[in-house]
Scaffold this motif. Structure first.
Motif, short mmCIF file in Angstrom:
data_model
loop_
_atom_site.label_atom_id
_atom_site.label_comp_id
_atom_site.label_asym_id
_atom_site.label_seq_id
_atom_site.Cartn_x
_atom_site.Cartn_y
_atom_site.Cartn_z
N LEU A 149 -57.44 5.70 -15.44
CA LEU A 149 -57.68 7.07 -15.82
C LEU A 149 -55.65 8.10 -14.90
N ALA A 150 -55.25 7.47 -14.57
CA ALA A 150 -53.77 7.62 -13.38
C ALA A 150 -53.06 7.05 -14.74
N SER A 151 -53.29 6.33 -15.61
CA SER A 151 -51.99 5.87 -16.72
C SER A 151 -52.02 7.25 -17.63
N VAL A 152 -52.83 7.48 -18.20
CA VAL A 152 -52.78 8.11 -18.78
C VAL A 152 -53.22 10.05 -18.93
N ALA A 153 -53.20 10.15 -17.48
CA ALA A 153 -52.52 11.33 -17.06
C ALA A 153 -52.72 12.30 -16.15
N VAL A 154 -52.13 11.80 -15.73
CA VAL A 154 -51.60 11.36 -14.13
C VAL A 154 -49.67 12.03 -14.65
N ASP A 155 -49.00 12.45 -13.82
CA ASP A 155 -48.13 12.74 -13.95
C ASP A 155 -47.46 12.71 -12.75
N LEU A 156 -45.92 11.50 -12.71
CA LEU A 156 -45.46 11.25 -11.27
C LEU A 156 -44.01 11.53 -11.83
N GLY A 157 -43.78 12.31 -9.83
CA GLY A 157 -41.89 13.24 -10.14
C GLY A 157 -41.51 12.36 -9.04
N VAL A 158 -40.47 13.54 -9.28
CA VAL A 158 -39.52 13.09 -8.10
C VAL A 158 -39.41 14.34 -7.13
N THR A 159 -39.61 14.61 -5.94
CA THR A 159 -40.04 15.49 -5.39
C THR A 159 -37.92 15.94 -4.87
N GLN A 160 -37.89 14.99 -4.20
CA GLN A 160 -36.37 15.03 -4.01
C GLN A 160 -35.86 13.86 -3.72
N VAL A 161 -34.41 13.99 -3.71
CA VAL A 161 -33.68 12.68 -3.32
C VAL A 161 -32.45 12.51 -2.47
N VAL A 162 -32.41 13.74 -1.73
CA VAL A 162 -31.20 13.98 -0.95
C VAL A 162 -31.62 13.86 0.19
N ASP A 163 -32.90 14.03 1.00
CA ASP A 163 -33.27 13.55 2.23
C ASP A 163 -33.11 12.63 3.47
N GLY A 164 -32.44 11.49 2.75
CA GLY A 164 -31.99 9.70 3.39
C GLY A 164 -33.66 9.38 2.76
N THR A 165 -34.26 9.91 3.14
CA THR A 165 -36.42 9.59 3.06
C THR A 165 -36.65 10.34 1.69
N VAL A 166 -36.54 9.56 0.90
CA VAL A 166 -36.56 10.79 -1.29
C VAL A 166 -38.34 10.44 -1.01
N GLY A 167 -38.46 11.65 -1.34
CA GLY A 167 -39.50 11.36 -1.89
C GLY A 167 -40.52 11.96 -3.00
N CYS A 168 -41.36 11.60 -3.45
CA CYS A 168 -42.38 11.68 -5.38
C CYS A 168 -43.58 12.12 -4.79
N HIS A 169 -43.73 12.61 -6.04
CA HIS A 169 -45.51 13.52 -6.04
C HIS A 169 -46.34 12.84 -7.03
N ALA A 170 -47.12 12.55 -7.16
CA ALA A 170 -48.05 12.77 -8.35
C ALA A 170 -49.16 13.28 -8.38
N GLY A 171 -49.47 14.64 -9.22
CA GLY A 171 -50.10 15.60 -10.05
C GLY A 171 -51.10 14.88 -10.90
N VAL A 172 -52.83 15.22 -10.12
CA VAL A 172 -54.00 15.30 -11.03
C VAL A 172 -54.55 16.61 -11.40
N ALA A 173 -54.64 17.01 -12.77
CA ALA A 173 -55.70 18.44 -12.76
C ALA A 173 -56.96 18.19 -11.78
N LEU A 174 -57.00 19.62 -11.88
CA LEU A 174 -58.34 19.80 -11.26
C LEU A 174 -59.63 19.10 -12.05
N ASP A 175 -59.83 19.83 -13.66
CA ASP A 175 -60.22 19.28 -14.26
C ASP A 175 -61.21 17.79 -14.53
N LEU A 176 -60.09 17.24 -13.87
CA LEU A 176 -60.74 15.61 -13.99
C LEU A 176 -61.81 15.78 -12.81
N ILE A 177 -60.88 15.57 -11.39
CA ILE A 177 -61.72 15.40 -10.34
C ILE A 177 -61.87 16.19 -9.80
N GLY A 178 -62.07 18.02 -9.67
CA GLY A 178 -62.71 18.67 -8.96
C GLY A 178 -61.69 19.02 -7.43
#
Length: 338
Positions: free
Chosen positions: A309-338
């Motif tokens: 499901l994650a491969s077809v319905a979860v969006d991975l993104g880059v949060t920031q690339v400038v804080d030394g430790t870089v960050g990413c996020h993953a978004g999953v719809a409430l409709d999918l898991i509540g």
């Protein structure tokens, strides 16, 4: 209120004394002050902000750069708990903010300089709430120091150096807290790198209507806010957002229905997990691992099912690339898991 007595500058420390103790479920309003107020002191510094600059000496502004308001302890919070932070509303302290294309930005070497751009909110409502857009007013090349490497440096206004922005454009306003979290484990640390405790996550979705969950590492949780923004894009490419002071109303409580090991964001439409690392591969993998576990825990899926499901319905993104430790996020719809 944000004062020299309720703020600290540049560090996160579990030993920092709390300035307030509250019961779970308490709603409070907190002043969050930008450390970039000195970029245009005539527009970004009022009497209260000036008192913070005067009251916290430069020697106490390290090893990071941000101004934190807090900590606030939640009675009964203990290690292993989950702190729930409901962001109810935000108002601009002043209608101006600063963006710094800084030495830590993605293309500093290519540009060979640092530059400040000042933004203003467009068509401010009479009640002091946020409008929908902001516009760049003017910019100037930063020459106050060789590098912008002293927190809180004040650049005296120089009308001759301020160059009007080339054409009239507007950007969407996305008020949020770039920095928010709980007392970390271990010794005092810089406010710049984010981590499982939160801190400088720099996700523009941490705005009004959002709820953020944090794992608790210390008695009372030690909650704080800082690094307020008017707007930011995913990545925070040039080094900063529109850095601007905010007044934030939020509710602090303990969540018995959510367990997390890293900042966990809930919006009206999605859950977002967060990952951190020395590079984007590491951060992305952590965010992805977190979202798979969330789908298993909350959605009731097997790991095999969640992975598909994650491969077809979860969006991975880059949060920031400038804080030394870089960050990413993953978004999953409430409709999918509540």
């Amino acid at each position: 209120m944000a004062t020299p007595d309720t703020c600290y500058w540049g560090y996160l420390d579990r030993e920092q004394p709390a300035v307030l103790d509250v019961e779970p479920g308490t709603t409070i309003t907190i002043e969050a002050v930008t450390h970039h107020s000195g970029d245009a002191p005539d527009l970004l510094m009022d009497e209260g902000v000036t008192k913070i600059w005067d009251g916290i000496p430069e020697s106490e502004r390290s090893p990071g750069v941000h101004i934190m308001t807090g900590p606030i302890n939640v009675r009964g919070a203990k290690p292993g708990d989950t702190l729930r932070v409901e962001l109810l509303s935000m108002k601009p302290r002043m209608p101006y903010g600063s963006n710094c294309a800084a030495n830590w930005g993605l293309f500093h070497q290519e540009f060979g300089k640092e530059r400040i751009t000042i933004y203003e909110l467009v068509d401010m409502p009479s009640d002091g709430s946020f409008p929908t857009s902001a516009r760049p007013m003017f910019g100037y090349d930063f020459k106050t120091l060789e590098l912008y490497d002293i927190p809180g440096i004040v650049t005296p206004p120089d009308p001759a150096a301020r160059e009007p922005f080339g054409r009239q454009v507007t950007v969407p306003v996305r008020p949020h807290l770039g920095l928010m979290g709980v007392a970390p484990e271990g010794e005092r640390r810089s406010s710049i790198p984010p981590g499982v405790f939160g801190g400088n996550v720099d996700n523009w979705r941490f705005g009004p209507g959002a709820t953020v969950h944090y794992p608790v590492f210390a008695e009372g949780a030690g909650f704080y806010v800082g690094d307020p923004h008017f707007a930011q894009g995913d990545g925070e490419m040039c080094g900063t957002a529109i850095e601007a002071s905010l007044d934030v109303t939020l509710r602090l409580s303990l969540a018995d229905d959510v367990s997390t090991t890293s900042p966990l964001l809930k919006t009206d439409t999605h859950w977002y997990t967060h990952g951190f690392g020395d590079d984007l591969d590491e951060a992305m993998k952590m965010a992805a691992d977190q979202v798979l576990r969330l789908m298993v825990d909350r959605g009731g899926f097997t790991m095999d099912e969640a992975y598909s499901l994650a491969s077809v319905a979860v969006d991975l993104g880059v949060t920031q690339v400038v804080d030394g430790t870089v960050g990413c996020h993953a978004g999953v719809a409430l409709d999918l898991i509540g």
